[in-house]
Design a protein around this motif. Structure first.
Motif, PDB file in Angstrom:
ATOM      1  N   TYR A 333       0.927  -0.743   0.038  1.00 46.24           N
ATOM      2  CA  TYR A 333      -0.503   0.025   0.121  1.00 46.24           C
ATOM      3  C   TYR A 333       0.745   1.445   0.205  1.00 46.24           C
ATOM      4  N   ILE A 334       1.330   1.716  -1.362  1.00 49.86           N
ATOM      5  CA  ILE A 334       2.173   2.698  -1.763  1.00 49.86           C
ATOM      6  C   ILE A 334       1.401   3.869  -2.112  1.00 49.86           C
ATOM      7  N   PRO A 335       0.446   5.054  -1.752  1.00 55.80           N
ATOM      8  CA  PRO A 335      -0.248   5.925  -2.905  1.00 55.80           C
ATOM      9  C   PRO A 335       1.019   6.709  -3.670  1.00 55.80           C
ATOM     10  N   ASP A 336       0.723   7.203  -4.695  1.00 52.76           N
ATOM     11  CA  ASP A 336       0.817   8.273  -5.471  1.00 52.76           C
ATOM     12  C   ASP A 336       0.694   9.292  -5.245  1.00 52.76           C
ATOM     13  N   THR A 337       1.721  10.507  -4.909  1.00 56.18           N
ATOM     14  CA  THR A 337       1.453  11.456  -4.597  1.00 56.18           C
ATOM     15  C   THR A 337       0.571  12.739  -4.868  1.00 56.18           C
ATOM     16  N   GLY A 338      -0.901  12.059  -6.281  1.00 56.65           N
ATOM     17  CA  GLY A 338      -1.979  12.299  -6.086  1.00 56.65           C
ATOM     18  C   GLY A 338      -3.498  11.734  -4.994  1.00 56.65           C
ATOM     19  N   PHE A 339      -2.498  10.912  -4.307  1.00 54.84           N
ATOM     20  CA  PHE A 339      -3.990   9.544  -3.990  1.00 54.84           C
ATOM     21  C   PHE A 339      -4.871  10.842  -3.042  1.00 54.84           C
ATOM     22  N   ARG A 340      -4.269  12.422  -2.280  1.00 58.10           N
ATOM     23  CA  ARG A 340      -5.450  12.856  -1.084  1.00 58.10           C
ATOM     24  C   ARG A 340      -6.749  13.213  -2.187  1.00 58.10           C
ATOM     25  N   LYS A 341      -5.950  14.476  -3.025  1.00 58.48           N
ATOM     26  CA  LYS A 341      -6.783  14.852  -3.860  1.00 58.48           C
ATOM     27  C   LYS A 341      -8.021  14.218  -4.140  1.00 58.48           C
ATOM     28  N   ARG A 342      -8.187  12.975  -4.406  1.00 67.12           N
ATOM     29  CA  ARG A 342      -9.027  12.120  -5.069  1.00 67.12           C
ATOM     30  C   ARG A 342      -9.752  11.443  -3.860  1.00 67.12           C
ATOM     31  N   SER A 436      -0.215   0.401 -16.109  1.00 67.10           N
ATOM     32  CA  SER A 436       0.568   0.210 -14.834  1.00 67.10           C
ATOM     33  C   SER A 436       0.806  -0.536 -13.552  1.00 67.10           C
ATOM     34  N   LEU A 437       1.528  -0.543 -13.127  1.00 67.39           N
ATOM     35  CA  LEU A 437       1.575  -0.807 -11.607  1.00 67.39           C
ATOM     36  C   LEU A 437       0.399   0.684 -10.668  1.00 67.39           C
ATOM     37  N   SER A 438       1.447   0.948 -11.400  1.00 59.87           N
ATOM     38  CA  SER A 438       1.117   2.384 -10.438  1.00 59.87           C
ATOM     39  C   SER A 438      -0.439   2.894 -10.333  1.00 59.87           C
ATOM     40  N   GLU A 439      -0.786   2.936 -12.037  1.00 54.99           N
ATOM     41  CA  GLU A 439      -2.482   3.184 -11.192  1.00 54.99           C
ATOM     42  C   GLU A 439      -2.873   1.691 -11.227  1.00 54.99           C
ATOM     43  N   GLU A 440      -2.319   0.747 -11.009  1.00 53.45           N
ATOM     44  CA  GLU A 440      -3.434  -0.994  -9.798  1.00 53.45           C
ATOM     45  C   GLU A 440      -3.197  -0.600  -8.802  1.00 53.45           C
ATOM     46  N   MET A 441      -2.310   0.312  -8.109  1.00 55.78           N
ATOM     47  CA  MET A 441      -1.931   1.153  -6.500  1.00 55.78           C
ATOM     48  C   MET A 441      -2.428   2.123  -6.599  1.00 55.78           C
ATOM     49  N   GLY A 442      -3.524   3.019  -7.136  1.00 56.19           N
ATOM     50  CA  GLY A 442      -3.547   4.061  -7.096  1.00 56.19           C
ATOM     51  C   GLY A 442      -5.355   3.837  -7.202  1.00 56.19           C
ATOM     52  N   GLN A 443      -5.685   3.017  -8.348  1.00 55.68           N
ATOM     53  CA  GLN A 443      -6.766   1.875  -7.817  1.00 55.68           C
ATOM     54  C   GLN A 443      -7.313   1.227  -7.106  1.00 55.68           C
ATOM     55  N   LYS A 444      -6.065   0.856  -6.039  1.00 56.23           N
ATOM     56  CA  LYS A 444      -6.160  -0.010  -5.386  1.00 56.23           C
ATOM     57  C   LYS A 444      -6.353   1.074  -3.600  1.00 56.23           C
TER      58      LYS A 444
END
Length: 507
Positions: A333-342, A436-444
């Protein structure tokens, strides 16, 4: 007239002290004493000594290890302060059994534990495992940036250091000329050149600057440019070239990044290491590998992390790290920098709101299928500039307006913000590239379960750094070089884990 109790400094006092009774069960000092005596294998130090038949008797490594670990728990890192504590503090006296090792012995012992420190860490980790302090299901990874024993003023690229050396040498020449001129004036006035305190201070300044220039010159002769991960030169440091400039919440420091991988059950550190790099994204893989080695050393299998969960902040988010977690079977569970905005829970907070006054978007343009052009709200046409271009993980078709049309447009303020742009650019998405793995992580992370899991991260790992930095007093490393700094960091990790052992009933 007032009367006072009589006192006499020539009076002799006999104070009975039982060293063993100073180490009370349930205290950290008792846990340190008991663990070092019974659970830590100090025979690994015996190869250092060759005084079997001749030579002076050495201090037992157990004694040195006990006082050093307890000193670190009290925020005493200086070997001179530890030496003094062994003479003045009764708990240190009890741990050292009345012995008083000098500061040079203590410092040499700490700085030479390159090969032994990880073995000591694993011995304590094994005790944690046997006591059931490891949950083994959820872990959190983070870093703590600590100042090094080096000033950032001595940092710079090779060219910057050369310029600094040249400036110092020019300053020395100017001071020497001033010194000669002052001596000449004093001789003419009949005062002599040696009596003035100002001249004496100038001579000291000249000598100090000369040594500084020589120091930089020697560094430049022995070292070349320091290359970063992106293949570009980064700043070196004359004092400790393995440390690095790092951004922190309190400004930029010259220091090391102390990493810790923490088990969630009782916040036991299962691996720690200090790195001379500021960014965290390159450090996940070595931390995972180091933890696997530690767990293998205490009897766990190669697949220890398979099926477990790992929490880390956005600094660790990259494709390489997500791929590493997948290879290890870790549910990351390693979010991207924009996860708070979503996250809808943060929608009311100003810093996560979108900017006001947005410019015209794709929906504000009208598409002309016949000419394959878009018509802007001002009535001007945007023609195809690129049929296919990839940005991030999305394939776009790019349309652009003429520069002169945008320059004369009355709606320019709501459409084009920059003055040097050649015309409004319109990106029309055609479809995604393979997920990508990054997009999958964002969805998770955006799911309710993902948010619930990630919000546990701070409660697991941040108290560990609070304990080490605030309660244990690690405000800076006193040694230099990655190897020696890593020894100090692991000693603090050991003290932290021993504190957990003491808290959960070690007897």
């Amino acid at each position: 007239m007032a009367r006072y109790k009589h006192y006499d400094y020539s009076q002799s006092v006999l104070i009975p002290v039982s060293l063993e009774q100073q180490l009370m069960p349930g205290t950290l000092e008792f846990a340190i004493h008991s663990l070092v005596e019974s659970r830590i294998d100090t025979s690994i130090f015996e190869h250092r000594y060759s005084n079997d038949e001749t030579g002076r008797l050495a201090y037992d490594p157990k004694i040195l290890l006990k006082i050093i670990l307890f000193a670190y728990s009290r925020g005493l890192v200086s070997s001179r302060k530890i030496e003094r504590a062994c003479r003045e503090n009764v708990v240190f006296m009890a741990l050292s059994c009345g012995q008083q090792p000098d500061h040079s012995t203590i410092a040499a012992f700490v700085s030479s534990m390159k090969d032994e420190i990880i073995v000591l860490f694993r011995d304590v980790l094994l005790v944690c495992e046997e006591m059931g302090l490891l949950g083994g299901t959820l872990f959190a990874l983070d870093g703590c940036k600590v100042s090094s024993n080096a000033s950032k003023d001595w940092s710079g690229t090779i060219s910057e250091l050369r310029r600094k050396k040249d400036k110092i040498e020019e300053k020395v020449k100017w001071l020497v000329r001033e010194q000669v001129e002052a001596d000449r004036r004093d001789e003419e006035d009949g005062k002599g050149g040696g009596g003035s305190s100002g001249l004496s201070n100038r001579r000291e300044q000249i000598e100090r600057l000369r040594k500084a220039a020589e120091r930089i010159g020697k560094f430049l002769e022995e070292n070349g440019p320091k290359i970063g991960r992106q293949g570009r030169e980064i700043k070196s440091n004359v004092t400790d070239n393995e440390s690095a400039k790092m951004k922190t919440s309190h400004g930029v420091i010259q220091g090391y990044n102390g990493q810790a991988l923490v088990d969630s059950k009782h916040q036991v550190i299962i691996h720690g290491e200090a790195f001379g790099v500021g960014p965290d994204h390159d450090l996940l893989s070595p931390m995972i590998e180091g933890a696997k080695e530690n767990m293998r050393a205490i009897g766990r299998g190669e697949d220890y992390f398979e099926g477990k969960a790992l929490l880390a902040d956005t600094n660790y988010h990259c494709e390489e790290n997500l791929r590493k977690c997948r290879e290890e079977g870790l549910e990351a569970y390693i979010p991207d920098t924009g996860f708070r905005k979503r996250d809808p829970r943060f929608a009311a907070q100003g810093k996560y709101k979108g900017k006001r006054g947005k410019k015209f978007e794709l929906k504000d343009f009208v598409y002309d299928e016949v000419s394959d052009e878009y018509i802007c709200p001002g009535g001007k046409r945007l023609r195809v500039e690129e049929k296919k271009t990839t940005v991030g993980r999305i394939i776009y078709r790019r349309y652009r307006a003429k520069k002169e049309d945008c320059d004369r447009c009355r709606l320019r303020g709501k459409c084009v913000r920059r003055t040097n742009i050649k015309g409004r650019n319109l990106m029309v998405p055609l479809g995604p590239v393979r997920a990508s793995l990054s997009e999958e992580m964002g969805q998770k992370i955006d799911t309710q379960e993902g948010r619930r899991m990630y919000e546990q991260r701070m409660g697991i790992v941040e108290p560990v750094f609070a304990n080490i930095r605030v309660q244990k007093g690690l405000d800076r490393f006193t040694l230099r070089g990655k190897i020696k700094v890593n020894i100090q960091w692991l000693l603090y990790c050991i003290v932290h884990n021993m504190g957990k052992i003491a808290s959960y009933g070690f007897t």
